[in-house]
Each structure stands twice: as structure tokens, then as C-alpha cells.
Write a protein that holds these residues in place. Sequence first.
Motif, mmCIF file in Angstrom:
data_model
loop_
_atom_site.group_PDB
_atom_site.id
_atom_site.type_symbol
_atom_site.label_atom_id
_atom_site.label_comp_id
_atom_site.label_asym_id
_atom_site.label_seq_id
_atom_site.Cartn_x
_atom_site.Cartn_y
_atom_site.Cartn_z
ATOM 1 N N GLU A 133 0.854 -1.187 0.000
ATOM 2 C CA GLU A 133 0.000 0.000 0.000
ATOM 3 C C GLU A 133 0.889 1.236 0.000
ATOM 4 O O GLU A 133 1.868 1.300 0.726
ATOM 5 C CB GLU A 133 -0.907 0.003 1.229
ATOM 6 N N SER A 134 0.534 2.183 -0.829
ATOM 7 C CA SER A 134 1.356 3.381 -0.960
ATOM 8 C C SER A 134 0.484 4.540 -1.414
ATOM 9 O O SER A 134 -0.557 4.342 -2.041
ATOM 10 C CB SER A 134 2.471 3.115 -1.986
ATOM 11 N N LYS A 135 0.917 5.755 -1.111
ATOM 12 C CA LYS A 135 0.225 6.936 -1.610
ATOM 13 C C LYS A 135 0.498 7.137 -3.093
ATOM 14 O O LYS A 135 -0.286 7.741 -3.796
ATOM 15 C CB LYS A 135 0.666 8.181 -0.846
ATOM 16 N N GLU A 136 1.638 6.654 -3.578
ATOM 17 C CA GLU A 136 2.017 6.814 -4.977
ATOM 18 C C GLU A 136 2.185 5.436 -5.607
ATOM 19 O O GLU A 136 2.465 4.462 -4.919
ATOM 20 C CB GLU A 136 3.321 7.601 -5.090
ATOM 21 N N TYR A 137 2.019 5.384 -6.908
ATOM 22 C CA TYR A 137 2.147 4.109 -7.594
ATOM 23 C C TYR A 137 2.672 4.316 -9.002
ATOM 24 O O TYR A 137 2.690 5.431 -9.522
ATOM 25 C CB TYR A 137 0.802 3.366 -7.613
ATOM 26 N N LEU A 138 3.081 3.225 -9.620
ATOM 27 C CA LEU A 138 3.584 3.245 -10.988
ATOM 28 C C LEU A 138 2.393 3.328 -11.931
ATOM 29 O O LEU A 138 1.583 2.403 -12.003
ATOM 30 C CB LEU A 138 4.405 1.981 -11.259
ATOM 31 N N ALA A 139 2.269 4.453 -12.643
ATOM 32 C CA ALA A 139 1.132 4.687 -13.530
ATOM 33 C C ALA A 139 1.449 4.321 -14.977
ATOM 34 O O ALA A 139 0.550 4.127 -15.787
ATOM 35 C CB ALA A 139 0.706 6.148 -13.443
ATOM 36 N N GLY A 140 2.721 4.263 -15.311
ATOM 37 C CA GLY A 140 3.145 3.947 -16.668
ATOM 38 C C GLY A 140 4.651 4.046 -16.752
ATOM 39 O O GLY A 140 5.327 4.260 -15.740
ATOM 40 N N PHE A 141 5.169 3.888 -17.961
ATOM 41 C CA PHE A 141 6.624 3.925 -18.108
ATOM 42 C C PHE A 141 7.014 4.142 -19.560
ATOM 43 O O PHE A 141 6.223 3.926 -20.470
ATOM 44 C CB PHE A 141 7.248 2.614 -17.614
ATOM 45 N N TRP A 142 8.231 4.593 -19.731
ATOM 46 C CA TRP A 142 8.906 4.620 -21.020
ATOM 47 C C TRP A 142 10.191 3.823 -20.876
ATOM 48 O O TRP A 142 10.828 3.857 -19.824
ATOM 49 C CB TRP A 142 9.325 6.031 -21.424
ATOM 50 N N ILE A 143 10.576 3.125 -21.891
ATOM 51 C CA ILE A 143 11.932 2.596 -22.010
ATOM 52 C C ILE A 143 12.547 3.380 -23.150
ATOM 53 O O ILE A 143 12.014 3.390 -24.267
ATOM 54 C CB ILE A 143 11.953 1.082 -22.285
ATOM 55 N N ILE A 144 13.619 4.083 -22.832
ATOM 56 C CA ILE A 144 14.237 4.959 -23.829
ATOM 57 C C ILE A 144 15.693 4.555 -24.062
ATOM 58 O O ILE A 144 16.320 3.921 -23.210
ATOM 59 C CB ILE A 144 14.175 6.447 -23.409
ATOM 60 N N GLU A 145 16.188 4.964 -25.196
ATOM 61 C CA GLU A 145 17.592 4.797 -25.570
ATOM 62 C C GLU A 145 18.221 6.187 -25.493
ATOM 63 O O GLU A 145 17.686 7.138 -26.049
ATOM 64 C CB GLU A 145 17.657 4.259 -27.000
ATOM 65 N N ALA A 146 19.320 6.309 -24.765
ATOM 66 C CA ALA A 146 20.010 7.598 -24.647
ATOM 67 C C ALA A 146 21.511 7.336 -24.540
ATOM 68 O O ALA A 146 21.930 6.298 -24.019
ATOM 69 C CB ALA A 146 19.526 8.361 -23.414
#
Length: 107
Positions: free
Chosen positions: A67-80
Motif C-alpha cells: 500500500e502506498s500513496k504513490e504508484y507506478l502509472a506507466g513507463f517509457w523505455i528509452i535509448e540515450a
Amino acid sequence: MQYLVSVIHDTAGLATPDEMAAINAFNDRLEAEGHWVFAGGLAAPSAATVIDNRRGQAVFTDGPFLESKEYLAGFWIIEAPDLDAALGLAAEGSKACNRKVEVRPFL
């Protein structure tokens, strides 16, 4: 080098139409500049299932791992080319989605 840019949010609401337009424009730019690997939004934490198979029999638990106030809503995998470039792109992604992001390199 590839980086995970995790989108962190504190409510289960979806992006607004304006946020989606900004996210789509940012995604188009990532693709055009060769930084795009993959991205996705995630369902609310209540849709999660946790599986623990460390003791020989899988145990399935509905709901988030913690349980947390914040959560993972989405993501990007990027090349840099380096961390500084990844951080710059992540800052633009944060602005586009109007959410906090966390950057972590893949090993």
C-alpha cells in the motif's frame, strides 16, 4: 544505453485529453529522434495480482504488493547516449504527462 522512466502518480485517474495530446507529441518526438524503445500506461493498482513462488507453490494475492500513496502509472523505455541525456528526456516526459518520473538505467 537503455533507461526505464517510471511515471509516478498519486491518484488512479487517467490522463486528461490535454495530457494525452502532450504525451503523444512527446512519444512522436522520441520515435523521430531514435530514443523510443517502448512505453505503456498501466491499470490502477487495484487491478494488480502479486505472485510469490519462492517456496515451491505459487501464492496469488489480489491487489498491489504494498500500500502506498504513490504508484507506478506507466513507463517509457528509452535509448540515450548517457545519463544526462536520459534525465533531459525524462524531464520533458514529466512535463508532458504532468506527473513525477523516476529514471533508472538497465544493467
